[in-house]
Design an enzyme around this catalytic site. Structure first.
Site, PDB file in Angstrom:
ATOM      1  N   ASN A 183       0.978  -1.344   0.082  1.00 47.95           N
ATOM      2  CA  ASN A 183       0.080  -0.033  -0.080  1.00 47.95           C
ATOM      3  C   ASN A 183       1.371   1.311   0.640  1.00 47.95           C
ATOM      4  O   ASN A 183       1.772   1.380   0.969  1.00 47.95           O
ATOM      5  CB  ASN A 183      -0.796   0.186   1.266  1.00 47.95           C
ATOM      6  CG  ASN A 183      -1.620   1.189   1.607  1.00 47.95           C
ATOM      7  OD1 ASN A 183      -1.884   2.320   0.430  1.00 47.95           O
ATOM      8  ND2 ASN A 183      -2.798   1.615   2.504  1.00 47.95           N
ATOM      9  N   LYS A 195       0.177   4.157   0.111  1.00 52.16           N
ATOM     10  CA  LYS A 195      -0.679   4.960   0.629  1.00 52.16           C
ATOM     11  C   LYS A 195      -0.490   6.496  -0.585  1.00 52.16           C
ATOM     12  O   LYS A 195      -0.617   6.537  -1.704  1.00 52.16           O
ATOM     13  CB  LYS A 195      -0.223   5.745   2.056  1.00 52.16           C
ATOM     14  CG  LYS A 195      -0.462   4.362   2.364  1.00 52.16           C
ATOM     15  CD  LYS A 195      -0.185   4.558   4.101  1.00 52.16           C
ATOM     16  CE  LYS A 195      -0.590   2.446   4.566  1.00 52.16           C
ATOM     17  NZ  LYS A 195       0.074   3.242   5.896  1.00 52.16           N
ATOM     18  N   HIS A 233      -9.537   0.669   4.571  1.00 50.52           N
ATOM     19  CA  HIS A 233      -8.059   1.575   5.758  1.00 50.52           C
ATOM     20  C   HIS A 233      -8.362   2.229   6.555  1.00 50.52           C
ATOM     21  O   HIS A 233      -8.768   3.308   6.319  1.00 50.52           O
ATOM     22  CB  HIS A 233      -6.872   1.532   5.094  1.00 50.52           C
ATOM     23  CG  HIS A 233      -5.827   1.968   4.476  1.00 50.52           C
ATOM     24  ND1 HIS A 233      -5.663   2.373   6.300  1.00 50.52           N
ATOM     25  CD2 HIS A 233      -4.588   1.422   5.157  1.00 50.52           C
ATOM     26  CE1 HIS A 233      -4.001   2.779   6.380  1.00 50.52           C
ATOM     27  NE2 HIS A 233      -4.165   1.430   5.916  1.00 50.52           N
ATOM     28  N   GLU A 236      -7.120   4.603   8.118  1.00 53.25           N
ATOM     29  CA  GLU A 236      -6.794   6.223   7.709  1.00 53.25           C
ATOM     30  C   GLU A 236      -7.621   6.602   6.502  1.00 53.25           C
ATOM     31  O   GLU A 236      -7.644   8.058   7.140  1.00 53.25           O
ATOM     32  CB  GLU A 236      -5.205   6.079   7.043  1.00 53.25           C
ATOM     33  CG  GLU A 236      -4.021   5.892   7.086  1.00 53.25           C
ATOM     34  CD  GLU A 236      -2.917   5.837   6.426  1.00 53.25           C
ATOM     35  OE1 GLU A 236      -2.851   5.644   5.819  1.00 53.25           O
ATOM     36  OE2 GLU A 236      -1.762   5.067   7.307  1.00 53.25           O
ATOM     37  N   GLU A 241      -5.245  -5.129  10.716  1.00 51.21           N
ATOM     38  CA  GLU A 241      -4.028  -3.967  10.332  1.00 51.21           C
ATOM     39  C   GLU A 241      -4.397  -3.014  11.812  1.00 51.21           C
ATOM     40  O   GLU A 241      -4.949  -1.910  12.154  1.00 51.21           O
ATOM     41  CB  GLU A 241      -4.137  -2.783   9.661  1.00 51.21           C
ATOM     42  CG  GLU A 241      -3.853  -3.516   8.046  1.00 51.21           C
ATOM     43  CD  GLU A 241      -3.276  -2.659   7.531  1.00 51.21           C
ATOM     44  OE1 GLU A 241      -2.004  -3.003   6.982  1.00 51.21           O
ATOM     45  OE2 GLU A 241      -3.172  -1.191   6.911  1.00 51.21           O
ATOM     46  N   GLY A 291       2.697   2.019  11.105  1.00 50.85           N
ATOM     47  CA  GLY A 291       3.863   3.018  10.678  1.00 50.85           C
ATOM     48  C   GLY A 291       4.853   3.555  12.410  1.00 50.85           C
ATOM     49  O   GLY A 291       5.556   4.941  12.190  1.00 50.85           O
ATOM     50  N   SER A 331       3.731  -1.950  10.239  1.00 53.03           N
ATOM     51  CA  SER A 331       5.167  -2.540  10.564  1.00 53.03           C
ATOM     52  C   SER A 331       5.575  -3.567   9.936  1.00 53.03           C
ATOM     53  O   SER A 331       6.647  -4.379  10.840  1.00 53.03           O
ATOM     54  CB  SER A 331       5.070  -1.539  11.819  1.00 53.03           C
ATOM     55  OG  SER A 331       4.857  -0.456  12.043  1.00 53.03           O
TER      56      SER A 331
HETATM   57  P1  13P Z   1       3.341   0.210   7.920  1.00 51.92           P
HETATM   58  O1  13P Z   1       3.669  -1.313   7.232  1.00 51.92           O
HETATM   59  O2  13P Z   1       4.099   1.372   7.226  1.00 51.92           O
HETATM   60  O3  13P Z   1       3.390   0.059   8.805  1.00 51.92           O
HETATM   61  O4  13P Z   1       1.452   0.354   7.352  1.00 51.92           O
HETATM   62  C1  13P Z   1       0.867  -0.190   6.694  1.00 51.92           C
HETATM   63  C2  13P Z   1      -0.545  -0.419   6.246  1.00 51.92           C
HETATM   64  O5  13P Z   1      -1.597   0.752   6.857  1.00 51.92           O
HETATM   65  C3  13P Z   1      -0.873  -1.104   5.325  1.00 51.92           C
HETATM   66  O6  13P Z   1      -1.852  -0.362   4.644  1.00 51.92           O
END
Ligand code: 13P
Length: 243
Positions: free
Chosen positions: A8, A10, A91, A93, A158, A164, A203
């Site tokens: 992803n 983002k 997601h 976010e 997740e 992150g 992560s």
């Molecule tokens: P990270 O791997 O940067 O922690 O992000 C995970 C994520 O949100 C994947 O959709």
């Protein structure tokens, strides 16, 4: 079944990233199915560059409607036409930044399926919810309300506090949550629930991928930051057990 390693991106990436990234993926055999989910404008370029690689493409969201007055949104059919086979939905976010509810996610799942896209539906608890002992209840609730009866696709667990941050749940906690998700899927979808892949996200790095991917009911990973670097993404995929 091959594990699935989805990246992803983002809101990251540029047009000039496509050629080197696609070339790395094309020249490195992977034991896992790779899926790259870049921002919308990069989809057609990636589709052309990854054509013979075996890697697939995904988008990061779609609108629930097929067309109309929804400024800034993109419908699922256009994503499919742009080269996507998958779409990440719900997601954390998007749930946080855009106020997406479970009902919104369920409507998007239907739109994705109607356009022939495979949804990757994200669930996961906040740190406060985990500390309060509510993680499994929260995730069960998200699954029940985000997945319409017609659902077919993938789930990504997740935990929000692991995204992150460099922190991951213990192996016991990942195992327990994936078992709980599996139980909900089987109860809700008696015909497909046992085979629905459940990815872990939060992560994931080349350093921790092998231990996470080896856990029971972990069918792959949804990778954020580490997916931006082709070598790291491929190293994560190389850790996937072959069964
Ligand atoms: P990270 O791997 O940067 O922690 O992000 C995970 C994520 O949100 C994947 O959709």
């Amino acid at each position: 079944m091959r594990q699935i390693i989805a990246g992803n991106w983002k809101m990251n990436g540029k047009f000039t990233d496509i050629a080197p990234y696609a070339s790395a993926l094309s020249s490195t055999p992977s034991p896992a199915q790779l899926i790259v989910c870049p921002p919308f404008p990069l989809l057609p370029g990636f589709a052309a560059a990854l054509k013979d690689s075996g890697a697939e493409l995904g988008a990061q969201d779609c609108h629930a409607n097929g067309s109309g007055a929804h400024t800034g949104d993109v419908c699922a059919a256009l994503l499919a036409e742009s080269g996507a086979s998958y779409v990440i939905l719900g997601h954390s976010e998007r749930r946080a930044d855009h106020g997406e509810t479970n009902a919104d996610v369920a409507a998007k799942v239907l739109a994705a399926l109607a356009a022939g896209l495979i949804p990757i539906v994200c669930v996961g608890e906040s740190e406060a919810e985990r500390d309060a002992g509510e993680a499994e209840a929260v995730v069960r609730q998200q699954l029940t309300h985000s997945l319409p009866p017609a659902f077919k696709g993938l789930i990504a667990y997740e935990p929000i506090w692991a995204i992150g941050t460099g922190r991951t749940p213990s192996e016991a906690d990942v195992t327990a949550m994936h078992a709980a998700i599996r139980a909900v899927l089987i109860a809700q979808f008696p015909e497909t629930g046992a085979a629905t892949p459940i990815l872990y996200g939060g992560s994931v790095t080349p350093g921790n991928a092998a231990s996470l991917l080896a856990l029971p009911e972990v069918g792959g990973a949804l990778v954020g930051g580490a997916s931006l670097n082709a070598a790291d993404f491929l190293a994560i995929a190389a850790s996937a057990p072959v069964s």
